[in-house]
Design an enzyme around this catalytic site. Sequence first.
Site, PDB file in Angstrom:
ATOM      1  N   GLY A 130       0.830  -1.203   0.000  1.00 37.45           N
ATOM      2  CA  GLY A 130       0.000   0.000   0.000  1.00 37.45           C
ATOM      3  C   GLY A 130       0.857   1.243   0.000  1.00 37.45           C
ATOM      4  N   THR A 141       3.072   4.512   1.358  1.00 35.07           N
ATOM      5  CA  THR A 141       4.205   4.639   2.281  1.00 35.07           C
ATOM      6  C   THR A 141       3.727   5.091   3.657  1.00 35.07           C
ATOM      7  OG1 THR A 141       5.665   5.131   0.439  1.00 35.07           O
ATOM      8  CG2 THR A 141       6.407   5.843   2.617  1.00 35.07           C
ATOM      9  N   THR A 154       0.817   4.590   5.185  1.00 32.87           N
ATOM     10  CA  THR A 154       0.217   3.486   5.939  1.00 32.87           C
ATOM     11  C   THR A 154       1.295   2.475   6.327  1.00 32.87           C
ATOM     12  OG1 THR A 154      -1.775   3.760   4.588  1.00 32.87           O
ATOM     13  CG2 THR A 154      -1.696   1.841   5.979  1.00 32.87           C
ATOM     14  N   GLU A 196       5.592  -3.438   0.915  1.00 32.14           N
ATOM     15  CA  GLU A 196       5.716  -3.120  -0.523  1.00 32.14           C
ATOM     16  C   GLU A 196       4.985  -1.802  -0.722  1.00 32.14           C
ATOM     17  OE1 GLU A 196       7.474  -4.756  -2.647  1.00 32.14           O
ATOM     18  OE2 GLU A 196       7.362  -6.906  -2.325  1.00 32.14           O
ATOM     19  N   CYS A 256       1.987   0.321  -9.219  1.00 32.18           N
ATOM     20  CA  CYS A 256       2.992   0.870  -8.298  1.00 32.18           C
ATOM     21  C   CYS A 256       4.261   1.232  -9.055  1.00 32.18           C
ATOM     22  CB  CYS A 256       3.284  -0.119  -7.181  1.00 32.18           C
ATOM     23  SG  CYS A 256       3.824  -1.728  -7.755  1.00 32.18           S
TER      24      CYS A 256
HETATM   25  P1  NAD Z   1      -3.387   2.086   1.494  1.00 29.29           P
HETATM   26  O1  NAD Z   1      -2.122   2.259   2.245  1.00 29.29           O
HETATM   27  O2  NAD Z   1      -4.412   3.141   1.612  1.00 29.29           O
HETATM   28  O3  NAD Z   1      -4.137   0.753   1.928  1.00 29.29           O
HETATM   29  C1  NAD Z   1      -3.546  -0.529   1.781  1.00 29.29           C
HETATM   30  C2  NAD Z   1      -4.224  -1.492   2.738  1.00 29.29           C
HETATM   31  O4  NAD Z   1      -3.927  -1.115   4.085  1.00 29.29           O
HETATM   32  C3  NAD Z   1      -5.745  -1.527   2.635  1.00 29.29           C
HETATM   33  O5  NAD Z   1      -6.156  -2.867   2.764  1.00 29.29           O
HETATM   34  C4  NAD Z   1      -6.182  -0.692   3.834  1.00 29.29           C
HETATM   35  O6  NAD Z   1      -7.476  -1.026   4.299  1.00 29.29           O
HETATM   36  C5  NAD Z   1      -5.121  -1.061   4.866  1.00 29.29           C
HETATM   37  N1  NAD Z   1      -4.891  -0.092   5.933  1.00 29.29           N
HETATM   38  C6  NAD Z   1      -5.197   1.224   5.958  1.00 29.29           C
HETATM   39  N2  NAD Z   1      -4.765   1.773   7.132  1.00 29.29           N
HETATM   40  C7  NAD Z   1      -4.169   0.786   7.845  1.00 29.29           C
HETATM   41  C8  NAD Z   1      -3.515   0.729   9.111  1.00 29.29           C
HETATM   42  N3  NAD Z   1      -3.392   1.806   9.878  1.00 29.29           N
HETATM   43  N4  NAD Z   1      -2.996  -0.450   9.508  1.00 29.29           N
HETATM   44  C9  NAD Z   1      -3.090  -1.549   8.711  1.00 29.29           C
HETATM   45  N5  NAD Z   1      -3.706  -1.557   7.526  1.00 29.29           N
HETATM   46  C10 NAD Z   1      -4.234  -0.405   7.083  1.00 29.29           C
HETATM   47  O7  NAD Z   1      -2.964   1.835  -0.023  1.00 29.29           O
HETATM   48  P2  NAD Z   1      -3.914   1.684  -1.321  1.00 29.29           P
HETATM   49  O8  NAD Z   1      -4.416   3.009  -1.724  1.00 29.29           O
HETATM   50  O9  NAD Z   1      -4.881   0.591  -1.107  1.00 29.29           O
HETATM   51  O10 NAD Z   1      -2.868   1.188  -2.410  1.00 29.29           O
HETATM   52  C11 NAD Z   1      -2.264   2.041  -3.362  1.00 29.29           C
HETATM   53  C12 NAD Z   1      -0.815   2.259  -2.994  1.00 29.29           C
HETATM   54  O11 NAD Z   1      -0.142   1.017  -2.989  1.00 29.29           O
HETATM   55  C13 NAD Z   1      -0.056   3.143  -4.001  1.00 29.29           C
HETATM   56  O12 NAD Z   1       0.740   4.043  -3.291  1.00 29.29           O
HETATM   57  C14 NAD Z   1       0.799   2.135  -4.762  1.00 29.29           C
HETATM   58  O13 NAD Z   1       1.976   2.686  -5.292  1.00 29.29           O
HETATM   59  C15 NAD Z   1       1.093   1.119  -3.687  1.00 29.29           C
HETATM   60  N6  NAD Z   1       1.410  -0.183  -4.262  1.00 29.29           N
HETATM   61  C16 NAD Z   1       2.658  -0.711  -4.067  1.00 29.29           C
HETATM   62  C17 NAD Z   1       2.998  -1.938  -4.631  1.00 29.29           C
HETATM   63  C18 NAD Z   1       4.352  -2.559  -4.434  1.00 29.29           C
HETATM   64  O14 NAD Z   1       4.485  -3.739  -4.710  1.00 29.29           O
HETATM   65  N7  NAD Z   1       5.353  -1.839  -3.979  1.00 29.29           N
HETATM   66  C19 NAD Z   1       2.046  -2.630  -5.393  1.00 29.29           C
HETATM   67  C20 NAD Z   1       0.789  -2.064  -5.568  1.00 29.29           C
HETATM   68  C21 NAD Z   1       0.478  -0.848  -4.992  1.00 29.29           C
END
Ligand code: NAD
Length: 495
Positions: A220, A222, A224, A242, A276
């Site tokens: 997700g 950075t 979070t 990741e 990502c």
């Molecule tokens: P996000 O951080 O908003 O959420 C990711 C997950 O974390 C969700 O399931 C969410 O419900 C959960 N979450 C939220 N707050 C939390 C907390 N405090 N504790 C634990 N879990 C929590 O990210 P998103 O918007 O769902 O994803 C998009 C992001 O992910 C983009 O920044 C993208 O670049 C990144 N991404 C990275 C990769 C990689 O492999 N490096 C791959 C895909 C996406």
Amino acid sequence: MQPKFFNVINDELRGSEQTHAVTDPRTEDELWPCPIASTQDFEDAVAAANKAFESWSQTTLTERQGLLVKLADNLEQHRGELATYIGKETGKSVILSNIEIDGAVKQCLYYSQNGLEDEVQHEDENSKLVATHVPIGVVGAICPWNFPLILSNIKVVSSLVTGNCVIVKPSPFTPYGVMKWVELARGILPPGVLQVLNGGAELGQAMTLHPGIQKISFTGTTSTGKRVMASCAKTLKKVTLELAGNDAAIVLPDADLDKAVPSIASGGFFNAGQVCVASKRIYVHESIYDEFLKRLVGEVEGKYGIQEEAAAPSVFGPVDNKMQFDNVKSIVEDCHKNGYDIVTGGKTTGVTSTGKGFWLPPTIVSRPPESSRLVQEEQFGKSDFCYPPQYERAFHQRDTGPILPILSWSDENDVIKRANLDNAGLGASVYSKDLKEAERVARRLEAGSIWINQSERPRFEAYFSGLKDSGFGGEMGKQGLLAYAYTKVLHFTKN
Ligand code: NAD
């Protein structure tokens, strides 16, 4: 008939008094009710996983790999149904939804052939040192919305092949495909080995804090990710993060534009830039800048237009959700406000026949300042207009949407410095006919994966990780499995 979705706990299907529904990004129609896991559901899932781990951890690698083949077969068997749910919740076209299934199948099959085996680390006349890899316990897989199935599945198959149990939490923006996939996989694995719970930040945080979960694999943002790591510290959980990228593509003066242009268009606009490792900042040598830009605009206008029907043969689509839509829209508006040169796209309203949906046309901006929001900034936003507060994501990045800055360079040291950000290092790419030259530049880039003469496409066979704020540890490839295991060393003496 309206489909039904369930949390899957110890192979039991559970509804919930609390539900939410995702908004279809193509049309803004409300999709189906989805149960939100209760605290009791979560506790029951953790207990079931720990119970299942007692015997699952004793299975052999060969037994587990055989079950991965069955999981792959099961995905194929239910391809149509799963692709429909993934398409609806993400706005992906039929082609893109099927790419998700293809990827998940390949991940299962890759690990059905590749696992962690014992390794002799040293041997002499007196001793033999053997490393063996043992499972950690229960893995919590916390997943994002941009590739809901592929990014959940990689955590699941990595957990399973190493002998761990796993509880998956999809993003509340995209729960349907993952929940149905786990439901349909019941009976393949022993109960409690693979479970799914739907919820938002609150459930995610509970997973990071629970002493009955021994490892978190998180994908997700950075911001979070930093919270996840802080919570995991309380129980010293193993953690893999990741996180987001802001990938640079560097086009050298001798690049083959016939190949580089389509590749960069795909790197920037595949899945409407919601990748990502999408190419997010394009640095083109000054000597070929005008020609490159002209060709790129032609390529993008020809191949990445808005096609409202999911069946249309397109790898471009709407932005996944309202929160991200407003985020990217505000960046486009910022470009207008500052008078940047928008060479194609740029509209934020009235782009579809109905005026509905989270659609933005592919947008290219020529030479915005390096310091502009489009090139640099991670911005702040709130999602409470879209989901209840527990689903709120405090920060989100500009990096997931169909808008691409094209910048120029003339001095290599300067472009390397601009490409290498202080706070991100997920991927990058370099384009040149001279492979040695491209490699030399690639080795100067600070990123976990660098592609030469192709846009960023992670491969299951290769380790994938982010440097700096783009991650902590990594996944995929054989090396990725080490994050799902403890390594013990047996010291044999020979005399
Ligand atoms: P996000 O951080 O908003 O959420 C990711 C997950 O974390 C969700 O399931 C969410 O419900 C959960 N979450 C939220 N707050 C939390 C907390 N405090 N504790 C634990 N879990 C929590 O990210 P998103 O918007 O769902 O994803 C998009 C992001 O992910 C983009 O920044 C993208 O670049 C990144 N991404 C990275 C990769 C990689 O492999 N490096 C791959 C895909 C996406």
